[in-house]
Design a protein around this motif. Structure first.
Motif, PDB file in Angstrom:
ATOM      1  N   ILE A 187       0.792  -1.224   0.000  1.00  0.00           N
ATOM      2  CA  ILE A 187       0.000   0.000   0.000  1.00  0.00           C
ATOM      3  C   ILE A 187       0.826   1.277   0.000  1.00  0.00           C
ATOM      4  O   ILE A 187       0.307   2.350  -0.279  1.00  0.00           O
ATOM      5  CB  ILE A 187      -0.994   0.030   1.191  1.00  0.00           C
ATOM      6  N   LYS A 188       2.124   1.199   0.268  1.00  0.00           N
ATOM      7  CA  LYS A 188       2.883   2.433   0.471  1.00  0.00           C
ATOM      8  C   LYS A 188       2.998   3.296  -0.794  1.00  0.00           C
ATOM      9  O   LYS A 188       3.162   4.501  -0.691  1.00  0.00           O
ATOM     10  CB  LYS A 188       4.265   2.137   1.048  1.00  0.00           C
ATOM     11  N   ASP A 189       2.916   2.682  -1.970  1.00  0.00           N
ATOM     12  CA  ASP A 189       2.992   3.490  -3.180  1.00  0.00           C
ATOM     13  C   ASP A 189       1.646   4.141  -3.510  1.00  0.00           C
ATOM     14  O   ASP A 189       1.582   5.131  -4.229  1.00  0.00           O
ATOM     15  CB  ASP A 189       3.455   2.647  -4.365  1.00  0.00           C
ATOM     16  N   LEU A 190       0.589   3.569  -2.969  1.00  0.00           N
ATOM     17  CA  LEU A 190      -0.752   4.080  -3.250  1.00  0.00           C
ATOM     18  C   LEU A 190      -1.123   5.186  -2.268  1.00  0.00           C
ATOM     19  O   LEU A 190      -1.739   6.186  -2.643  1.00  0.00           O
ATOM     20  CB  LEU A 190      -1.748   2.913  -3.153  1.00  0.00           C
ATOM     21  N   VAL A 191      -0.741   5.001  -1.025  1.00  0.00           N
ATOM     22  CA  VAL A 191      -1.170   5.918   0.040  1.00  0.00           C
ATOM     23  C   VAL A 191       0.068   6.486   0.729  1.00  0.00           C
ATOM     24  O   VAL A 191       0.974   5.739   1.088  1.00  0.00           O
ATOM     25  CB  VAL A 191      -2.035   5.154   1.075  1.00  0.00           C
ATOM     26  N   ASN A 192       0.111   7.814   0.918  1.00  0.00           N
ATOM     27  CA  ASN A 192       1.256   8.432   1.607  1.00  0.00           C
ATOM     28  C   ASN A 192       1.139   8.350   3.121  1.00  0.00           C
ATOM     29  O   ASN A 192       2.011   7.812   3.788  1.00  0.00           O
ATOM     30  CB  ASN A 192       1.383   9.905   1.206  1.00  0.00           C
ATOM     31  N   ASP A 193       0.056   8.917   3.635  1.00  0.00           N
ATOM     32  CA  ASP A 193      -0.155   8.986   5.081  1.00  0.00           C
ATOM     33  C   ASP A 193      -1.502   8.350   5.410  1.00  0.00           C
ATOM     34  O   ASP A 193      -2.454   8.508   4.642  1.00  0.00           O
ATOM     35  CB  ASP A 193      -0.202  10.452   5.547  1.00  0.00           C
ATOM     36  N   ALA A 194      -1.582   7.660   6.507  1.00  0.00           N
ATOM     37  CA  ALA A 194      -2.866   7.039   6.854  1.00  0.00           C
ATOM     38  C   ALA A 194      -2.946   6.800   8.346  1.00  0.00           C
ATOM     39  O   ALA A 194      -1.929   6.653   9.029  1.00  0.00           O
ATOM     40  CB  ALA A 194      -3.036   5.721   6.106  1.00  0.00           C
ATOM     41  N   ASN A 195      -4.175   6.754   8.843  1.00  0.00           N
ATOM     42  CA  ASN A 195      -4.421   6.396  10.228  1.00  0.00           C
ATOM     43  C   ASN A 195      -4.605   4.892  10.354  1.00  0.00           C
ATOM     44  O   ASN A 195      -5.435   4.304   9.657  1.00  0.00           O
ATOM     45  CB  ASN A 195      -5.704   7.082  10.733  1.00  0.00           C
ATOM     46  N   PHE A 196      -3.817   4.267  11.237  1.00  0.00           N
ATOM     47  CA  PHE A 196      -4.073   2.882  11.604  1.00  0.00           C
ATOM     48  C   PHE A 196      -4.991   2.922  12.820  1.00  0.00           C
ATOM     49  O   PHE A 196      -4.695   3.600  13.816  1.00  0.00           O
ATOM     50  CB  PHE A 196      -2.770   2.155  11.944  1.00  0.00           C
ATOM     51  N   ASP A 197      -6.099   2.219  12.736  1.00  0.00           N
ATOM     52  CA  ASP A 197      -7.079   2.210  13.821  1.00  0.00           C
ATOM     53  C   ASP A 197      -6.947   0.908  14.589  1.00  0.00           C
ATOM     54  O   ASP A 197      -6.976  -0.174  14.004  1.00  0.00           O
ATOM     55  CB  ASP A 197      -8.496   2.331  13.259  1.00  0.00           C
ATOM     56  N   CYS A 198      -6.842   1.041  15.886  1.00  0.00           N
ATOM     57  CA  CYS A 198      -6.654  -0.133  16.698  1.00  0.00           C
ATOM     58  C   CYS A 198      -7.786  -0.232  17.695  1.00  0.00           C
ATOM     59  O   CYS A 198      -8.068   0.723  18.433  1.00  0.00           O
ATOM     60  CB  CYS A 198      -5.316  -0.020  17.426  1.00  0.00           C
ATOM     61  N   SER A 199      -8.462  -1.374  17.717  1.00  0.00           N
ATOM     62  CA  SER A 199      -9.549  -1.591  18.668  1.00  0.00           C
ATOM     63  C   SER A 199      -9.459  -3.028  19.155  1.00  0.00           C
ATOM     64  O   SER A 199      -8.560  -3.770  18.749  1.00  0.00           O
ATOM     65  CB  SER A 199     -10.897  -1.361  17.973  1.00  0.00           C
ATOM     66  N   LEU A 209      -6.494  -6.578  10.060  1.00  0.00           N
ATOM     67  CA  LEU A 209      -5.769  -7.685  10.686  1.00  0.00           C
ATOM     68  C   LEU A 209      -6.491  -7.961  11.999  1.00  0.00           C
ATOM     69  O   LEU A 209      -6.418  -7.156  12.941  1.00  0.00           O
ATOM     70  CB  LEU A 209      -4.298  -7.312  10.934  1.00  0.00           C
ATOM     71  N   ARG A 210      -7.221  -9.071  12.064  1.00  0.00           N
ATOM     72  CA  ARG A 210      -8.048  -9.356  13.252  1.00  0.00           C
ATOM     73  C   ARG A 210      -7.186  -9.670  14.471  1.00  0.00           C
ATOM     74  O   ARG A 210      -6.099 -10.251  14.351  1.00  0.00           O
ATOM     75  CB  ARG A 210      -8.963 -10.544  12.966  1.00  0.00           C
ATOM     76  N   SER A 211      -7.669  -9.306  15.628  1.00  0.00           N
ATOM     77  CA  SER A 211      -6.893  -9.491  16.874  1.00  0.00           C
ATOM     78  C   SER A 211      -6.521 -10.963  17.078  1.00  0.00           C
ATOM     79  O   SER A 211      -5.444 -11.263  17.590  1.00  0.00           O
ATOM     80  CB  SER A 211      -7.678  -8.951  18.073  1.00  0.00           C
ATOM     81  N   GLU A 212      -7.384 -11.895  16.659  1.00  0.00           N
ATOM     82  CA  GLU A 212      -7.109 -13.327  16.871  1.00  0.00           C
ATOM     83  C   GLU A 212      -5.846 -13.778  16.150  1.00  0.00           C
ATOM     84  O   GLU A 212      -5.259 -14.795  16.484  1.00  0.00           O
ATOM     85  CB  GLU A 212      -8.263 -14.203  16.386  1.00  0.00           C
ATOM     86  N   GLY A 213      -5.458 -13.029  15.123  1.00  0.00           N
ATOM     87  CA  GLY A 213      -4.289 -13.434  14.344  1.00  0.00           C
ATOM     88  C   GLY A 213      -2.964 -13.110  15.025  1.00  0.00           C
ATOM     89  O   GLY A 213      -1.917 -13.584  14.602  1.00  0.00           O
ATOM     90  N   PHE A 214      -3.035 -12.287  16.081  1.00  0.00           N
ATOM     91  CA  PHE A 214      -1.806 -11.899  16.792  1.00  0.00           C
ATOM     92  C   PHE A 214      -1.536 -12.880  17.928  1.00  0.00           C
ATOM     93  O   PHE A 214      -2.474 -13.383  18.560  1.00  0.00           O
ATOM     94  CB  PHE A 214      -1.958 -10.483  17.360  1.00  0.00           C
ATOM     95  N   GLU A 215      -0.268 -13.114  18.219  1.00  0.00           N
ATOM     96  CA  GLU A 215       0.058 -14.003  19.333  1.00  0.00           C
ATOM     97  C   GLU A 215      -0.326 -13.336  20.645  1.00  0.00           C
ATOM     98  O   GLU A 215      -0.811 -13.978  21.570  1.00  0.00           O
ATOM     99  CB  GLU A 215       1.569 -14.305  19.323  1.00  0.00           C
ATOM    100  N   HIS A 216      -0.117 -12.038  20.700  1.00  0.00           N
ATOM    101  CA  HIS A 216      -0.501 -11.268  21.878  1.00  0.00           C
ATOM    102  C   HIS A 216      -1.143  -9.991  21.358  1.00  0.00           C
ATOM    103  O   HIS A 216      -0.621  -9.365  20.442  1.00  0.00           O
ATOM    104  CB  HIS A 216       0.750 -10.951  22.710  1.00  0.00           C
ATOM    105  N   TYR A 217      -2.313  -9.628  21.914  1.00  0.00           N
ATOM    106  CA  TYR A 217      -3.013  -8.449  21.419  1.00  0.00           C
ATOM    107  C   TYR A 217      -3.579  -7.693  22.617  1.00  0.00           C
ATOM    108  O   TYR A 217      -4.532  -8.147  23.252  1.00  0.00           O
ATOM    109  CB  TYR A 217      -4.134  -8.864  20.457  1.00  0.00           C
ATOM    110  N   ARG A 218      -2.976  -6.576  22.900  1.00  0.00           N
ATOM    111  CA  ARG A 218      -3.493  -5.762  23.990  1.00  0.00           C
ATOM    112  C   ARG A 218      -3.768  -4.362  23.462  1.00  0.00           C
ATOM    113  O   ARG A 218      -2.875  -3.696  22.938  1.00  0.00           O
ATOM    114  CB  ARG A 218      -2.468  -5.690  25.119  1.00  0.00           C
ATOM    115  N   CYS A 219      -5.039  -3.945  23.588  1.00  0.00           N
ATOM    116  CA  CYS A 219      -5.413  -2.604  23.132  1.00  0.00           C
ATOM    117  C   CYS A 219      -6.418  -2.082  24.142  1.00  0.00           C
ATOM    118  O   CYS A 219      -7.600  -2.419  24.081  1.00  0.00           O
ATOM    119  CB  CYS A 219      -6.007  -2.680  21.726  1.00  0.00           C
TER     120      CYS A 219
END
Lengths: 266, 266, 266
Positions: free
Chosen positions: C19-31, C52-62
């Motif tokens: 995505i970096k060539d398509l989009v310069n700046d972006a907000n990553f939203d974490c919930s 990227l769903r939280s279940e896919g992470f080994e550890h997910y704290r938000c």
């Protein structure tokens, strides 16, 4: 009369690739001991020292000490014409203003000779005294190359800090900061994968990444690199050349203008 | 109506890659015998002759002789869209000003057709008489390509000298001179690795390396190259195309302006 | 406090490259649900949605929902410093204006942390309603990438036409026209090689190849791509990210100015 026959000719090709971007012209010194070079880079900041010992050559004849001035770009152009499995012989007649590189293919079906003009180059040979270093880090050369390359995407300088536990490479730039820590690690399957730290006292020194990156062109010559650090001395980045000698790069640390570590280094 | 179906479509892709940098526009001639091309390079110094015999095609229908003018850059753009395992069919209707290239994937799941506009190109077809050559050298095509590439790092022209013992490629430039000798060698494991010299009389001719390097783009078409030399004729550099025909490149030797060999050629 | 540990860190590297060539700046939203991004490309024509769903992470704290504005070029520079086998952890303290990427080598011998400044980015989150599509094509992602690349050598736009039998990709340009037909094909050895067409009604839509080519940078993320087409909606080009989520690209079709299909589109 000079005649040096190197069965593993690819070594000489790799040596040239390692130093040709750093040094334009240099004197190769040939004596009974070996074939060597000592040269400053074109901006007179870094020093390269190369040694290929006479025992490493299949045939080594050097009747009297001579110094041959060569343009490394041109020499590299010629050596690129040698196959990776070729035997390379360096030949020069007494008093001649040319040097000949002869390449023999392993099957002897293809024999090439390339004659290059020599140059007169003023150079002073610096005596480099053996020194004690505060810390000596031995690590995989590919890992060191990767770290220098990665950090140069972020900043211009690298701080190398050694403690008993490991060596830390740090940089900072407009986009942020980076710290990479390699832990001492001697329990590896292959000895060349070890990271070994030999430390008398902790040391933390800053260097220009541009030069460090240039030094890592020698990564093809050796699986490991040795980095010798002392607060009063230039760092030595050494790549051993199997059973023949070494390439050593010397670079003076940058003096920190500001003790305040929270401020960015420019 | 023209319909030529080539199972090994990658051959046509390689043919285009071999000639597209040398020739801009050319007429492809189609007859009952085969699919052929003869064209001068854009500076009218070298000549290319291509033949793909009709027997080499799985299906070959050519109702009447036609000549189709194509821009080779555009044709190459279209052929690049064919997969390496694709079957390529060339189609043209009588009187049409377009040609169609059809690509079929091996599984027939993907069928592409590319239609290209034809051009009117003035060209005279030169009769190239069969000739006797002083010396014919057959050698591995990759070796010949390597030598041309290596020498072009040193000089602009190559002197090819053939004796019974071998063939010598020489050049000289600002940085020095180079000689590469390939010895006759027929005792090899694979016949395509042999260097075979068929010589009536010794010959030594000078050619522009730029063209030689361009010819070696055909290296992908054949493991061997045949170089036919005669002092009164253009050299022929021939790459056979397995069971189908050949690409031949013709180039006139450079006339030495100075017999004194010690002076550099400019 | 945010701490997301991704064992297969190379996924995040690939996402950024996509995505970096398509989009310069972006907000990553974490919930609590996951780590996501929605952004328009810099010319406000295409939309990217990443999950990227939280279940896919080994550890997910938000601990609480946060939105972190990042420059994707800088983020990509940092992620490039992660090895392909590294574990990547994303960390941010509450209220901090920086984010930290930590990379751990598989052997834990090398630990890197990269700290990047966050940015304030104005963005409105578009609700993308679930929609019914006229046709959904699932095909090998490498095949789709190859087709977009090939056609962009001929023309600027691609017409994607779906029938029950297959999907046709067409273009036309100065040098001619091209049509590539991929037939529905479900009898393949590996399911990811299938081309499956799920069609309610035939559809034929025109898109800018430049964007399609940009979307195919996500090919490394998945063996298959799903293209959802409807005459009233933007196309959705979706790459699934194994067991974690997806990248979806949205692009509005070009309106045909001329119904006459025989005229060239400019």
């Amino acid at each position: 009369m000079l005649e040096l026959r190197l069965v593993q000719g690819s070594l000489l090709k790799k040596v040239l690739e390692s130093i040709k971007d750093l040094v334009n012209d240099a004197n190769f010194d040939c004596s009974a001991t070996g074939f060597s070079l000592q040269a400053m880079d074109s901006s007179h900041v870094a020093l390269v020292a190369l040694l290929l010992r006479s025992e490493g050559f299949e045939h080594y004849r050097c009747d009297r000490n001579i110094s041959m001035g060569m343009n490394l770009t041109n020499m590299s152009k010629m050596l690129k014409c040698a196959g990776n499995d070729d035997i390379i012989t360096i030949k020069a007649d007494d008093g001649s203003d040319t040097v000949t590189f002869m390449f023999e293919s392993p099957t002897q079906d293809k024999i090439s000779d390339f004659e290059m003009k020599l140059m007169d180059i003023d150079s002073e040979h610096l005596g480099i005294p053996e020194a004690e270093y505060h810390a000596i880090v031995k690590m995989p050369s590919s890992e060191f190359a990767r770290i220098c390359k990665d950090l140069s995407g972020i900043g211009d300088t690298v701080v190398i800090s050694v403690t008993k536990e490991g060596v830390k490479f740090s940089t900072r730039g407009d986009i942020g900061t980076a710290n990479i820590v390699c832990r001492q690690n001697t329990t590896v399957d292959k000895p060349e994968e070890a990271t070994v730290i030999d430390m008398n006292e902790p040391v933390s020194l800053t260097f220009a990444l541009r030069y460090m990156n240039s030094f890592t062109k020698a990564t093809t010559l050796s699986n490991t690199v040795t980095i010798s650090l002392s607060s009063e001395l230039p760092v030595v980045v050494e790549y051993k050349i199997a059973e023949m000698g070494y390439i050593r790069f010397y670079l003076a640390p940058k003096i920190e203008e500001d003790e305040d570590e929270t401020k960015p280094e420019v």
